[in-house]
Design a protein around this motif. Structure first.
Motif, PDB file in Angstrom:
ATOM      1  N   GLU A   1     -13.907  34.623  -5.756  1.00 50.15           N
ATOM      2  CA  GLU A   1     -14.896  33.974  -4.913  1.00 50.15           C
ATOM      3  C   GLU A   1     -14.596  32.480  -4.792  1.00 50.15           C
ATOM      4  N   SER A   2     -15.247  31.830  -3.846  1.00 51.37           N
ATOM      5  CA  SER A   2     -14.902  30.453  -3.492  1.00 51.37           C
ATOM      6  C   SER A   2     -15.153  29.463  -4.624  1.00 51.37           C
ATOM      7  N   ASP A   3     -16.017  29.828  -5.583  1.00 50.38           N
ATOM      8  CA  ASP A   3     -16.278  28.931  -6.710  1.00 50.38           C
ATOM      9  C   ASP A   3     -15.325  29.180  -7.877  1.00 50.38           C
ATOM     10  N   GLY A   4     -14.350  30.080  -7.689  1.00 50.16           N
ATOM     11  CA  GLY A   4     -13.383  30.369  -8.739  1.00 50.16           C
ATOM     12  C   GLY A   4     -13.747  31.539  -9.634  1.00 50.16           C
ATOM     13  N   SER A   5     -14.860  32.191  -9.381  1.00 50.94           N
ATOM     14  CA  SER A   5     -15.253  33.349 -10.182  1.00 50.94           C
ATOM     15  C   SER A   5     -14.345  34.532  -9.872  1.00 50.94           C
ATOM     16  N   LEU A   6     -13.969  35.257 -10.924  1.00 54.12           N
ATOM     17  CA  LEU A   6     -13.104  36.430 -10.793  1.00 54.12           C
ATOM     18  C   LEU A   6     -13.941  37.696 -10.961  1.00 54.12           C
ATOM     19  N   PHE A   7     -13.703  38.696 -10.091  1.00 54.87           N
ATOM     20  CA  PHE A   7     -14.484  39.922 -10.143  1.00 54.87           C
ATOM     21  C   PHE A   7     -13.580  41.139 -10.009  1.00 54.87           C
ATOM     22  N   ASP A   8     -14.035  42.238 -10.610  1.00 60.07           N
ATOM     23  CA  ASP A   8     -13.326  43.502 -10.485  1.00 60.07           C
ATOM     24  C   ASP A   8     -14.363  44.615 -10.336  1.00 60.07           C
ATOM     25  N   PHE A   9     -13.879  45.828 -10.080  1.00 60.34           N
ATOM     26  CA  PHE A   9     -14.777  46.954  -9.855  1.00 60.34           C
ATOM     27  C   PHE A   9     -15.019  47.788 -11.109  1.00 60.34           C
ATOM     28  N   ASP A  10     -14.151  47.671 -12.096  1.00 56.69           N
ATOM     29  CA  ASP A  10     -14.199  48.551 -13.265  1.00 56.69           C
ATOM     30  C   ASP A  10     -14.426  47.715 -14.520  1.00 56.69           C
ATOM     31  N   TYR A  11     -15.551  47.929 -15.201  1.00 60.94           N
ATOM     32  CA  TYR A  11     -15.852  47.128 -16.387  1.00 60.94           C
ATOM     33  C   TYR A  11     -14.838  47.370 -17.498  1.00 60.94           C
ATOM     34  N   ARG A  12     -14.210  48.553 -17.529  1.00 63.98           N
ATOM     35  CA  ARG A  12     -13.209  48.826 -18.561  1.00 63.98           C
ATOM     36  C   ARG A  12     -11.966  47.975 -18.328  1.00 63.98           C
ATOM     37  N   GLU A  13     -11.584  47.807 -17.081  1.00 67.82           N
ATOM     38  CA  GLU A  13     -10.445  46.938 -16.782  1.00 67.82           C
ATOM     39  C   GLU A  13     -10.774  45.488 -17.101  1.00 67.82           C
ATOM     40  N   VAL A  14     -11.998  45.079 -16.845  1.00 68.41           N
ATOM     41  CA  VAL A  14     -12.407  43.704 -17.150  1.00 68.41           C
ATOM     42  C   VAL A  14     -12.365  43.452 -18.649  1.00 68.41           C
ATOM     43  N   ARG A  15     -12.837  44.395 -19.447  1.00 72.64           N
ATOM     44  CA  ARG A  15     -12.775  44.236 -20.904  1.00 72.64           C
ATOM     45  C   ARG A  15     -11.330  44.060 -21.366  1.00 72.64           C
ATOM     46  N   LEU A  16     -10.427  44.828 -20.767  1.00 75.59           N
ATOM     47  CA  LEU A  16      -9.023  44.711 -21.144  1.00 75.59           C
ATOM     48  C   LEU A  16      -8.444  43.382 -20.677  1.00 75.59           C
ATOM     49  N   LEU A  17      -8.815  42.928 -19.499  1.00 77.30           N
ATOM     50  CA  LEU A  17      -8.312  41.639 -19.014  1.00 77.30           C
ATOM     51  C   LEU A  17      -8.699  40.512 -19.963  1.00 77.30           C
ATOM     52  N   ARG A  18      -9.898  40.572 -20.514  1.00 77.08           N
ATOM     53  CA  ARG A  18     -10.334  39.527 -21.447  1.00 77.08           C
ATOM     54  C   ARG A  18      -9.491  39.530 -22.719  1.00 77.08           C
ATOM     55  N   VAL A  19      -9.136  40.717 -23.192  1.00 82.12           N
ATOM     56  CA  VAL A  19      -8.250  40.812 -24.356  1.00 82.12           C
ATOM     57  C   VAL A  19      -6.868  40.265 -24.011  1.00 82.12           C
ATOM     58  N   ILE A  20      -6.378  40.609 -22.858  1.00 80.79           N
ATOM     59  CA  ILE A  20      -5.052  40.152 -22.425  1.00 80.79           C
ATOM     60  C   ILE A  20      -5.011  38.630 -22.299  1.00 80.79           C
ATOM     61  N   ILE A  21      -6.027  38.057 -21.670  1.00 79.20           N
ATOM     62  CA  ILE A  21      -6.086  36.602 -21.496  1.00 79.20           C
ATOM     63  C   ILE A  21      -6.112  35.898 -22.852  1.00 79.20           C
ATOM     64  N   ALA A  22      -6.848  36.458 -23.800  1.00 80.92           N
ATOM     65  CA  ALA A  22      -6.975  35.839 -25.121  1.00 80.92           C
ATOM     66  C   ALA A  22      -5.694  35.925 -25.933  1.00 80.92           C
ATOM     67  N   ASN A  23      -4.782  36.824 -25.556  1.00 88.28           N
ATOM     68  CA  ASN A  23      -3.595  37.054 -26.367  1.00 88.28           C
ATOM     69  C   ASN A  23      -2.288  36.758 -25.628  1.00 88.28           C
ATOM     70  N   ALA A  24      -2.358  35.894 -24.629  1.00 83.97           N
ATOM     71  CA  ALA A  24      -1.165  35.448 -23.910  1.00 83.97           C
ATOM     72  C   ALA A  24      -1.097  33.929 -23.929  1.00 83.97           C
ATOM     73  N   ARG A  25       0.101  33.410 -24.130  1.00 87.95           N
ATOM     74  CA  ARG A  25       0.272  31.950 -24.159  1.00 87.95           C
ATOM     75  C   ARG A  25       0.143  31.352 -22.770  1.00 87.95           C
ATOM     76  N   ARG A  26       0.579  32.074 -21.744  1.00 87.11           N
ATOM     77  CA  ARG A  26       0.407  31.645 -20.358  1.00 87.11           C
ATOM     78  C   ARG A  26      -0.046  32.843 -19.539  1.00 87.11           C
ATOM     79  N   VAL A  27      -1.021  32.601 -18.678  1.00 89.76           N
ATOM     80  CA  VAL A  27      -1.588  33.680 -17.862  1.00 89.76           C
ATOM     81  C   VAL A  27      -1.342  33.371 -16.398  1.00 89.76           C
TER      82      VAL A  27
END
Length: 265
Positions: A187-213
């Motif tokens: 969205e225009s304010d920089g918010s990121l959205f997805d359709f599947d809450y399970r994928e979002v949970r995984l994205l948060r784990v991935i972001i937390a465990n990568a040196r560069r995203v």
């Protein structure tokens, strides 16, 4: 009125007029065919063709007499997503592949653009890749000296993606150099959205465990709405790789927070 032109098919980038139609619908929620014809100085037949092409691409939803916003709870069919703006996704993939050195460790998430990135990375050497996408795993396994680790969990028949609690646990065991991820909407304010809450949970784990995203998002993701909040681009992303300059409001947010923007030719 101007003469009609052929609408973009599902494997093409929407035309400038079609993108403007999407912007107008996003502002108003619904626009009648007659109003579109008057606003863009085109025939109603041309307006209908543009709307039909945008609905086929999943960017709008057709209603009686006009067009409105697509569903925020249901994604475009996977078969359509695979060909939607495919050329743009391949350009993004080539661009991000040039930023990844040989002998790097990576997370590769679900997504049609990350799938193209995997294809572009097959020329690299010595990669260590962790993924939950079986098709990506097959591609990367052809790389010279590559090592691919695939998460356990339930396999989705629609896209060969692996999801579930086992997938979350698996990814949390690693710390990688790069994460290549995609998202359903920005969205225009920089918010990121997805359709599947399970994928979002995984994205948060991935972001937390990568040196560069690195976020891989083609122009159809701008101002696209989905149900599940995945975070804010300033808190999550080091660089955006795209095929078209972000809209002004989003560009200002990216500049304010120092998120690099790489635009493919």
């Amino acid at each position: 009125m101007t003469s009609s032109s052929s609408p973009a098919s599902s494997d093409e980038t929407p035309t400038a007029r079609q993108r403007a139609i999407v912007d107008l619908v996003e502002q108003q929620g619904f626009v009648a065919i007659g109003a579109l014809a008057r606003n863009f100085d085109i025939t109603q037949q041309t307006a209908r063709r543009d709307v039909n092409a945008l609905c086929e691409a999943g960017l709008l939803r057709r209603y009686h007499g006009g067009a409105g916003l697509p569903s925020t709870v249901e994604n475009i069919a996977y078969e359509a997503r695979q060909v939607l703006n495919l050329e743009g996704k391949r350009k993004i993939a080539e661009l991000v592949a040039r930023e990844i050195p040989d002998h790097a460790s990576l997370f590769l998430t679900l997504g049609t653009t990350t799938k193209e990135a995997a294809r572009a990375l097959t020329r690299h050497k010595g990669l260590r890749v962790i993924t939950n996408h079986l098709q990506i795993a097959g591609m990367i396994s052809s790389c010279k000296d590559a090592e691919v680790m695939v998460a356990g969990g339930a396999v989705r028949p629609i896209d060969a993606g692996v999801t579930g609690e086992m997938t979350l646990d698996f990814f949390s065991n690693f710390k990688v150099d790069y994460a290549l991820m995609s998202i359903s909407g920005i969205e225009s304010d920089g918010s990121l959205f997805d359709f599947d809450y399970r994928e979002v949970r995984l994205l948060r784990v991935i972001i937390a465990n990568a040196r560069r995203v690195f976020l891989l998002a083609d122009q159809t993701k701008y101002n696209r709405h989905a149900l599940v909040r995945a975070g804010h681009i300033a808190d999550s992303i080091d660089a955006l790789f795209t095929d078209s300059a972000p809209p002004r409001a989003l560009a200002d947010v990216l500049a304010e927070h120092g998120v690099a923007v790489h635009i493919a030719d």
